[in-house]
Design a protein around this motif. Structure first.
Motif, PDB file in Angstrom:
ATOM      1  N   VAL A 199      -6.821  17.292  -6.141  1.00 57.48           N
ATOM      2  CA  VAL A 199      -6.868  17.985  -7.746  1.00 57.48           C
ATOM      3  C   VAL A 199      -5.374  17.285  -8.642  1.00 57.48           C
ATOM      4  CG1 VAL A 199      -5.822  19.803  -8.653  1.00 57.48           C
ATOM      5  CG2 VAL A 199      -7.631  20.770  -7.187  1.00 57.48           C
ATOM      6  N   LEU A 200      -4.848  17.058  -7.799  1.00 54.39           N
ATOM      7  CA  LEU A 200      -3.617  16.283  -8.420  1.00 54.39           C
ATOM      8  C   LEU A 200      -4.043  14.741  -8.623  1.00 54.39           C
ATOM      9  CD1 LEU A 200      -0.296  16.793  -5.657  1.00 54.39           C
ATOM     10  CD2 LEU A 200      -1.407  17.340  -8.100  1.00 54.39           C
ATOM     11  N   GLY A 201      -4.828  14.231  -7.951  1.00 51.46           N
ATOM     12  CA  GLY A 201      -5.765  12.730  -8.535  1.00 51.46           C
ATOM     13  C   GLY A 201      -6.616  12.828  -9.244  1.00 51.46           C
ATOM     14  N   VAL A 202      -7.507  14.064  -9.015  1.00 49.98           N
ATOM     15  CA  VAL A 202      -8.033  14.006 -10.952  1.00 49.98           C
ATOM     16  C   VAL A 202      -7.243  14.249 -12.100  1.00 49.98           C
ATOM     17  CG1 VAL A 202      -9.511  16.375 -11.547  1.00 49.98           C
ATOM     18  CG2 VAL A 202     -10.194  15.289  -9.662  1.00 49.98           C
ATOM     19  N   HIS A 203      -6.064  15.178 -11.879  1.00 48.95           N
ATOM     20  CA  HIS A 203      -5.019  15.181 -13.204  1.00 48.95           C
ATOM     21  C   HIS A 203      -4.767  14.346 -13.742  1.00 48.95           C
ATOM     22  CE1 HIS A 203      -1.964  17.459 -15.428  1.00 48.95           C
ATOM     23  NE2 HIS A 203      -1.192  17.034 -14.411  1.00 48.95           N
ATOM     24  N   ARG A 204      -4.367  13.235 -12.423  1.00 49.62           N
ATOM     25  CA  ARG A 204      -3.402  12.309 -12.419  1.00 49.62           C
ATOM     26  C   ARG A 204      -4.742  11.377 -13.566  1.00 49.62           C
ATOM     27  NH1 ARG A 204      -3.585   6.986  -9.914  1.00 49.62           N
ATOM     28  NH2 ARG A 204      -1.442   5.307 -10.483  1.00 49.62           N
ATOM     29  N   ARG A 205      -5.696  11.363 -13.294  1.00 51.27           N
ATOM     30  CA  ARG A 205      -6.644  10.566 -13.997  1.00 51.27           C
ATOM     31  C   ARG A 205      -7.565  11.020 -15.596  1.00 51.27           C
ATOM     32  NH1 ARG A 205      -8.886   6.511 -11.516  1.00 51.27           N
ATOM     33  NH2 ARG A 205     -10.180   6.012 -13.419  1.00 51.27           N
ATOM     34  N   ALA A 206      -7.151  12.424 -15.395  1.00 54.48           N
ATOM     35  CA  ALA A 206      -8.221  13.258 -16.031  1.00 54.48           C
ATOM     36  C   ALA A 206      -7.031  14.153 -17.388  1.00 54.48           C
ATOM     37  CB  ALA A 206      -9.113  14.323 -15.914  1.00 54.48           C
ATOM     38  N   GLY A 207      -5.900  14.730 -16.381  1.00 52.72           N
ATOM     39  CA  GLY A 207      -5.086  15.804 -17.099  1.00 52.72           C
ATOM     40  C   GLY A 207      -6.055  17.345 -16.844  1.00 52.72           C
ATOM     41  N   LEU A 208      -4.971  17.551 -16.661  1.00 49.41           N
ATOM     42  CA  LEU A 208      -5.720  18.975 -16.406  1.00 49.41           C
ATOM     43  C   LEU A 208      -4.976  19.919 -17.450  1.00 49.41           C
ATOM     44  CD1 LEU A 208      -6.804  18.782 -12.551  1.00 49.41           C
ATOM     45  CD2 LEU A 208      -8.332  18.023 -14.527  1.00 49.41           C
ATOM     46  N   SER A 209      -5.422  21.073 -17.566  1.00 50.08           N
ATOM     47  CA  SER A 209      -4.734  22.816 -18.390  1.00 50.08           C
ATOM     48  C   SER A 209      -3.657  23.317 -17.161  1.00 50.08           C
ATOM     49  CB  SER A 209      -5.818  23.003 -19.076  1.00 50.08           C
ATOM     50  OG  SER A 209      -6.339  24.214 -17.549  1.00 50.08           O
ATOM     51  N   GLU A 210      -2.692  23.327 -17.798  1.00 50.14           N
ATOM     52  CA  GLU A 210      -1.970  24.391 -16.469  1.00 50.14           C
ATOM     53  C   GLU A 210      -2.687  25.512 -16.255  1.00 50.14           C
ATOM     54  OE1 GLU A 210       2.534  26.757 -17.013  1.00 50.14           O
ATOM     55  OE2 GLU A 210       1.366  25.943 -18.566  1.00 50.14           O
ATOM     56  N   ASN A 211      -3.133  26.385 -16.744  1.00 47.39           N
ATOM     57  CA  ASN A 211      -3.547  27.065 -16.607  1.00 47.39           C
ATOM     58  C   ASN A 211      -5.338  26.619 -15.575  1.00 47.39           C
ATOM     59  OD1 ASN A 211      -3.264  28.498 -18.202  1.00 47.39           O
ATOM     60  ND2 ASN A 211      -4.486  29.065 -19.955  1.00 47.39           N
ATOM     61  N   LEU A 212      -5.393  25.691 -15.580  1.00 46.46           N
ATOM     62  CA  LEU A 212      -6.111  25.634 -14.441  1.00 46.46           C
ATOM     63  C   LEU A 212      -6.330  25.403 -13.068  1.00 46.46           C
ATOM     64  CD1 LEU A 212      -8.991  24.798 -13.242  1.00 46.46           C
ATOM     65  CD2 LEU A 212      -9.720  22.795 -14.512  1.00 46.46           C
ATOM     66  N   LEU A 213      -4.792  24.717 -13.553  1.00 46.67           N
ATOM     67  CA  LEU A 213      -3.633  24.175 -12.195  1.00 46.67           C
ATOM     68  C   LEU A 213      -3.254  25.504 -11.373  1.00 46.67           C
ATOM     69  CD1 LEU A 213      -1.530  21.508 -13.741  1.00 46.67           C
ATOM     70  CD2 LEU A 213      -3.261  21.079 -11.991  1.00 46.67           C
ATOM     71  N   TRP A 214      -2.533  26.080 -12.313  1.00 48.48           N
ATOM     72  CA  TRP A 214      -2.316  27.543 -11.378  1.00 48.48           C
ATOM     73  C   TRP A 214      -3.459  28.721 -11.003  1.00 48.48           C
ATOM     74  CZ3 TRP A 214       2.357  29.689 -10.251  1.00 48.48           C
ATOM     75  CH2 TRP A 214       3.902  28.974 -10.252  1.00 48.48           C
ATOM     76  N   GLY A 215      -4.446  28.683 -11.671  1.00 45.70           N
ATOM     77  CA  GLY A 215      -5.837  28.877 -10.923  1.00 45.70           C
ATOM     78  C   GLY A 215      -5.990  28.604  -9.547  1.00 45.70           C
ATOM     79  N   PHE A 216      -5.866  27.002  -9.381  1.00 49.58           N
ATOM     80  CA  PHE A 216      -6.060  26.214  -8.132  1.00 49.58           C
ATOM     81  C   PHE A 216      -4.929  26.882  -7.230  1.00 49.58           C
ATOM     82  CE2 PHE A 216      -9.223  24.084  -9.818  1.00 49.58           C
ATOM     83  CZ  PHE A 216      -9.753  23.303  -8.751  1.00 49.58           C
ATOM     84  N   GLY A 217      -3.805  26.977  -7.181  1.00 52.12           N
ATOM     85  CA  GLY A 217      -2.539  27.434  -6.758  1.00 52.12           C
ATOM     86  C   GLY A 217      -2.422  29.220  -6.495  1.00 52.12           C
ATOM     87  N   LEU A 218      -3.099  29.910  -7.750  1.00 55.35           N
ATOM     88  CA  LEU A 218      -3.401  31.618  -6.564  1.00 55.35           C
ATOM     89  C   LEU A 218      -4.484  31.108  -5.781  1.00 55.35           C
ATOM     90  CD1 LEU A 218      -3.528  32.931 -10.467  1.00 55.35           C
ATOM     91  CD2 LEU A 218      -1.528  33.328  -8.566  1.00 55.35           C
ATOM     92  N   TRP A 219      -6.118  30.630  -6.295  1.00 57.06           N
ATOM     93  CA  TRP A 219      -6.964  29.858  -5.196  1.00 57.06           C
ATOM     94  C   TRP A 219      -6.352  30.223  -3.957  1.00 57.06           C
ATOM     95  CZ3 TRP A 219     -10.890  25.837  -4.917  1.00 57.06           C
ATOM     96  CH2 TRP A 219     -11.659  26.255  -3.590  1.00 57.06           C
ATOM     97  N   GLY A 220      -4.931  29.012  -3.347  1.00 56.54           N
ATOM     98  CA  GLY A 220      -4.207  29.181  -2.127  1.00 56.54           C
ATOM     99  C   GLY A 220      -3.911  29.930  -1.849  1.00 56.54           C
ATOM    100  N   LEU A 221      -3.256  31.044  -2.313  1.00 52.49           N
ATOM    101  CA  LEU A 221      -2.536  31.684  -2.311  1.00 52.49           C
ATOM    102  C   LEU A 221      -3.724  33.199  -1.492  1.00 52.49           C
ATOM    103  CD1 LEU A 221      -0.185  33.943  -1.830  1.00 52.49           C
ATOM    104  CD2 LEU A 221      -0.425  34.257  -4.224  1.00 52.49           C
ATOM    105  N   PHE A 222      -4.387  33.277  -2.159  1.00 46.76           N
ATOM    106  CA  PHE A 222      -6.106  34.270  -1.966  1.00 46.76           C
ATOM    107  C   PHE A 222      -6.413  33.445  -0.629  1.00 46.76           C
ATOM    108  CE2 PHE A 222      -6.107  34.824  -6.703  1.00 46.76           C
ATOM    109  CZ  PHE A 222      -5.443  36.117  -6.815  1.00 46.76           C
ATOM    110  N   HIS A 223      -6.667  32.814  -0.257  1.00 43.10           N
ATOM    111  CA  HIS A 223      -6.459  32.106   0.883  1.00 43.10           C
ATOM    112  C   HIS A 223      -6.272  32.392   1.863  1.00 43.10           C
ATOM    113  CE1 HIS A 223     -10.660  29.603   0.742  1.00 43.10           C
ATOM    114  NE2 HIS A 223     -10.172  29.197  -0.568  1.00 43.10           N
ATOM    115  N   MET A 224      -4.642  32.587   1.715  1.00 48.06           N
ATOM    116  CA  MET A 224      -3.640  32.080   2.903  1.00 48.06           C
ATOM    117  C   MET A 224      -4.137  34.094   3.173  1.00 48.06           C
ATOM    118  SD  MET A 224      -2.557  29.458   4.082  1.00 48.06           S
ATOM    119  CE  MET A 224      -4.614  28.996   3.293  1.00 48.06           C
ATOM    120  N   VAL A 225      -3.789  34.790   2.182  1.00 46.67           N
ATOM    121  CA  VAL A 225      -3.653  36.441   2.678  1.00 46.67           C
ATOM    122  C   VAL A 225      -4.658  36.729   3.192  1.00 46.67           C
ATOM    123  CG1 VAL A 225      -3.885  38.254   0.710  1.00 46.67           C
ATOM    124  CG2 VAL A 225      -2.262  36.389   0.267  1.00 46.67           C
TER     125      VAL A 225
END
Length: 211
Positions: free
Chosen positions: A50-76
């Motif tokens: 995701v960081l690689g895509v963000h570096r090349r394409a520039g992702l929105s903050e909401n999308l980045l937080w979405g992935f951050g929460l997704w990882g948390l949901f996985h761990m929980v």
């Protein structure tokens, strides 16, 4: 045009994600949960991608937080316990197996759908950032473009099923589930991707801007 996340906003997401991954690592080592050690490595690979895509394409903050929460949901989902009455007798007592609506909806399926929707959204943002219309203006989220993104989102979801399959081979006792569970996971991916494209299209139709 959407607003690309700033370095400060990205760092906040990384600190948040790094915190729960560190806590999860301690729990995994303490309980010797080798299945989730594999998932931890996969989550790390997803963050790097995701960081690689963000570096090349520039992702929105909401999308980045979405992935951050997704990882948390996985761990929980894999590390937190639930009461016996919340899951069926043939499954382990972790949040992943929580039957939110008994006989119809499981926590794991929500996470699958959510992840597929996020990946579809990421594919759209990457495509929109790197592609222009003939007149040089941003591309519109047409049926064809969004179908391509949804298919990619579901494809990444199917890749997760491949990883789970190999996990079931390498580790005798896993929480992967049977063939029917895999089928419902794929259905959840389809639903998540569909919701994502409907949201992208609806926002564009209302604001005429990239999501």
């Amino acid at each position: 045009m959407r607003r690309v996340a700033t370095r400060k906003e990205l760092n906040r997401v990384l600190v948040f994600s790094g915190s729960y991954l560190a806590i999860s690592s301690i729990s995994i080592l303490r309980t010797q949960n080798y299945e989730f050690l594999l998932y931890l490595l996969v989550m790390t690979a997803i963050i790097i991608a995701v960081l690689g895509v963000h570096r090349r394409a520039g992702l929105s903050e909401n999308l980045l937080w979405g992935f951050g929460l997704w990882g948390l949901f996985h761990m929980v989902g894999g590390l937190c316990s639930i009461p016996d009455s919340w899951h069926t007798a043939d499954t382990t007592g972790v949040v992943y197996n929580w039957r939110i609506i008994p006989g119809y909806l499981k926590y794991d399926q929500l996470v699958h759908g959510y992840g597929s929707g996020l990946t579809t959204w990421l594919c759209w943002q990457a495509l929109a950032a790197r592609t222009k219309s003939n007149d040089g203006s941003p591309i519109a989220p047409t049926l064809g473009m969004l179908s391509l993104c949804a298919t990619a989102g579901m494809g990444f979801g199917a890749l997760n099923e491949v990883i789970e399959f190999f996990a079931s081979i390498l580790i005798p006792t896993t929480n992967v589930g049977d063939y029917e569970n895999t089928g419902w996971d794929l259905v959840a991916n389809l639903v998540g991707a569909t919701i994502a494209v409907l949201c992208i299209r609806s926002k564009w139709a209302y604001y005429k801007v990239d999501s």
